[in-house]
Design a protein around this motif. Structure first.
Motif, PDB file in Angstrom:
ATOM      1  N   LEU A  55       0.851  -1.187   0.000  1.00 28.74           N
ATOM      2  CA  LEU A  55       0.000   0.000   0.000  1.00 28.74           C
ATOM      3  C   LEU A  55       0.889   1.240   0.000  1.00 28.74           C
ATOM      4  O   LEU A  55       1.895   1.294   0.711  1.00 28.74           O
ATOM      5  CB  LEU A  55      -0.913  -0.003   1.224  1.00 28.74           C
ATOM      6  CG  LEU A  55      -1.829  -1.223   1.351  1.00 28.74           C
ATOM      7  CD1 LEU A  55      -2.654  -1.144   2.635  1.00 28.74           C
ATOM      8  CD2 LEU A  55      -2.742  -1.331   0.140  1.00 28.74           C
TER       9      LEU A  55
ATOM     10  N   THR B 216      -7.422   4.274   0.356  1.00 27.25           N
ATOM     11  CA  THR B 216      -8.774   3.713   0.413  1.00 27.25           C
ATOM     12  C   THR B 216      -8.834   2.394   1.185  1.00 27.25           C
ATOM     13  O   THR B 216      -9.920   1.957   1.558  1.00 27.25           O
ATOM     14  CB  THR B 216      -9.316   3.480  -1.006  1.00 27.25           C
ATOM     15  OG1 THR B 216      -8.446   2.598  -1.708  1.00 27.25           O
ATOM     16  CG2 THR B 216      -9.402   4.802  -1.775  1.00 27.25           C
ATOM     17  N   ASP B 217      -7.694   1.772   1.417  1.00 27.42           N
ATOM     18  CA  ASP B 217      -7.654   0.470   2.089  1.00 27.42           C
ATOM     19  C   ASP B 217      -7.625   0.675   3.605  1.00 27.42           C
ATOM     20  O   ASP B 217      -6.797   1.430   4.131  1.00 27.42           O
ATOM     21  CB  ASP B 217      -6.417  -0.300   1.633  1.00 27.42           C
ATOM     22  CG  ASP B 217      -6.454  -1.764   2.017  1.00 27.42           C
ATOM     23  OD1 ASP B 217      -6.693  -2.067   3.199  1.00 27.42           O
ATOM     24  OD2 ASP B 217      -6.242  -2.620   1.127  1.00 27.42           O
ATOM     25  N   ASN B 218      -8.494  -0.029   4.330  1.00 31.66           N
ATOM     26  CA  ASN B 218      -8.547   0.095   5.790  1.00 31.66           C
ATOM     27  C   ASN B 218      -7.219  -0.244   6.449  1.00 31.66           C
ATOM     28  O   ASN B 218      -6.904   0.266   7.535  1.00 31.66           O
ATOM     29  CB  ASN B 218      -9.638  -0.821   6.360  1.00 31.66           C
ATOM     30  CG  ASN B 218     -11.038  -0.323   6.047  1.00 31.66           C
ATOM     31  OD1 ASN B 218     -11.248   0.876   5.846  1.00 31.66           O
ATOM     32  ND2 ASN B 218     -11.999  -1.233   6.002  1.00 31.66           N
ATOM     33  N   ARG B 219      -6.437  -1.099   5.791  1.00 31.92           N
ATOM     34  CA  ARG B 219      -5.159  -1.518   6.383  1.00 31.92           C
ATOM     35  C   ARG B 219      -4.209  -0.342   6.592  1.00 31.92           C
ATOM     36  O   ARG B 219      -3.409  -0.343   7.540  1.00 31.92           O
ATOM     37  CB  ARG B 219      -4.504  -2.576   5.484  1.00 31.92           C
ATOM     38  CG  ARG B 219      -3.264  -3.220   6.084  1.00 31.92           C
ATOM     39  CD  ARG B 219      -3.037  -4.617   5.507  1.00 31.92           C
ATOM     40  NE  ARG B 219      -2.897  -4.580   4.057  1.00 31.92           N
ATOM     41  CZ  ARG B 219      -1.721  -4.552   3.435  1.00 31.92           C
ATOM     42  NH1 ARG B 219      -0.597  -4.548   4.141  1.00 31.92           N
ATOM     43  NH2 ARG B 219      -1.673  -4.559   2.121  1.00 31.92           N
TER      44      ARG B 219
END
Length: 422
Positions: free
Chosen positions: A68, A407-410
């Motif tokens: 990410l 956009t990724d929760n991680r």
């Protein structure tokens, strides 16, 4: 092996093209030599590398798609104008042989320069096609200008903070770099004036429109004061306009107020069309463009026709305007979501940008961005620490976030965990 001769010949030709085998006429095909082993240790992120202006670039470019990258400076692949690019590539494949094989003219693709001339006029910049030269990228454009105007030891002003690759490129030219604090309305004018008096700089490099990394917008008042100060010196200004298509309403352009007298306007299309397709441009005084064209020939000989042709086709495609309207809307929505998620873990924006992809954010008190970035990199999240953007190294408690890449929760889970451990 019950294969046709033509199949085997084709297989051999492909292996020879890859350098795996070699053909010895009258004898046969032979293995070219041992294949170099794949060094898996070279694929992962280099955690020990110093967090300097090149750190974010190296981590973002060298890691694979599973990592990410909220610290990188480009849109996700799924946000780019892929459909228009594919149409442009199909059209290019049907072009005349010269378009596919020959060098471009020194100034580059005439029709694209005419298009750029019309596009600049929408922001008040008057640049005839003969005042525009195409380059391989925005970075090459700045490099050519630096070769043209600078000598080792000269002084160059940059915003503090500014795009980190400005620092790296200027170091390659062996010049002195002086940072001017950047405010919500542009550079601090009093500090800018003091730097002019003290250092007699040759160049000032800045973003027009949307500022990188802060997302701020230059105000008309600050723009006029900057140009008035520049008029009383030998200063030349490079105005990087790479984010123009992300603007909702045009910000003031120094090149528009100055009439391309001492301002050189540059840009590229890597942020909206394709970073793989390298094409940028320079707009400047005609006499400077002539000298820059000579430098371009001396350092790169001729540019390519193909990239410019594909860019023009994509820009004038009927879907590009609608695509960018969608991107601006998506960025605005994602900006609000990212701000909300960051505030929940104690990270606050320096200002709320009017447009664009960047958020310049302050960490909770006592937190160090470089330490946080190293910690998150271990969990495959690439961040952009503030001091990579700051010449004075005064932004150790800041991070730049790309909302389109957040956009990724991680991203937020890893951040929260790293903050709690620091």
């Amino acid at each position: 092996m019950q294969l046709s001769v033509s199949t085997v010949v084709e297989a051999y030709e492909r292996l020879a093209a890859e350098g795996v085998i070699v053909s010895r006429p009258g004898s046969g095909f032979y293995a070219a030599g041992p294949v170099a082993p794949l060094a898996l240790t070279e694929i992962g992120p280099k955690l020990e590398r110093e967090v300097d202006p090149l750190w974010v670039s190296r981590q973002s470019l060298e890691t694979d798609a599973s990592v990410l990258k909220p610290g990188c400076g480009w849109l996700p692949a799924a946000w780019m104008y892929e459909a228009g690019m594919r149409r442009a590539l199909r059209a290019a494949a049907r072009a005349d042989t010269l378009e596919l094989t020959d060098y471009a003219t020194p100034l580059g693709h005439v029709a694209l320069r005419q298009f750029l001339s019309r596009r600049m006029a929408t922001t008040g910049i008057e640049a005839a096609p003969e005042q525009i030269m195409l380059a391989d990228s925005g970075t090459q454009a700045i490099d050519l200008i630096c070769r043209f105007l600078l000598e080792p030891g000269d002084t160059v002003l940059v915003d503090d903070p500014c795009y980190f690759n400005f620092h790296a490129l200027l170091k390659a030219h062996r010049v002195q770099i002086v940072g001017v604090p950047y405010t919500a309305n542009g550079p601090d004018v009093d500090m800018f004036e003091a730097a002019l008096r003290e250092h007699a700089p040759r160049l000032y490099i800045t973003n027009s429109g949307i500022h990188n990394p802060t997302g701020a917008v230059l105000s008309p008042v600050v723009a006029h004061r900057l140009l008035k100060l520049a008029d009383s010196s030998d200063l030349v200004i490079i105005e990087d306009d790479i984010f123009t298509d992300f603007e909702i309403s045009p910000a003031p352009r120094l090149a528009a107020f100055d009439g391309l007298s001492r301002v050189i306007h540059i840009g590229s299309f890597s942020k909206t069309i394709s970073a793989s397709l390298r094409c940028g441009y320079i707009a400047a005084r005609i006499d400077w463009i002539e000298s820059l064209a000579d430098l371009k020939i001396a350092t790169a000989f001729g540019g390519g026709r193909l990239a410019a042709d594909i860019v023009l086709t994509a820009l004038t495609d009927s879907g590009y305007r609608k695509h960018m309207e969608t991107i601006r809307l998506r960025l605005a929505e994602q900006m609000e979501k990212t701000v909300s998620r960051l505030k929940a873990i104690g990270i606050k924006p320096w200002l709320m940008p009017q447009a664009g992809m960047f958020l310049w954010c302050r960490l909770p008190e006592g937190m160090d961005a470089a330490t946080l970035a190293r910690s998150c990199l271990k969990e495959d999240v690439v961040l952009a620490p503030g001091n990579a953007f700051s010449q004075s190294l005064s932004a150790s408690d800041f991070l730049r976030f790309n909302v389109a890449q957040s956009t990724d929760n991680r991203v937020f889970n890893v951040l929260a965990r790293a903050l709690s451990e620091q």
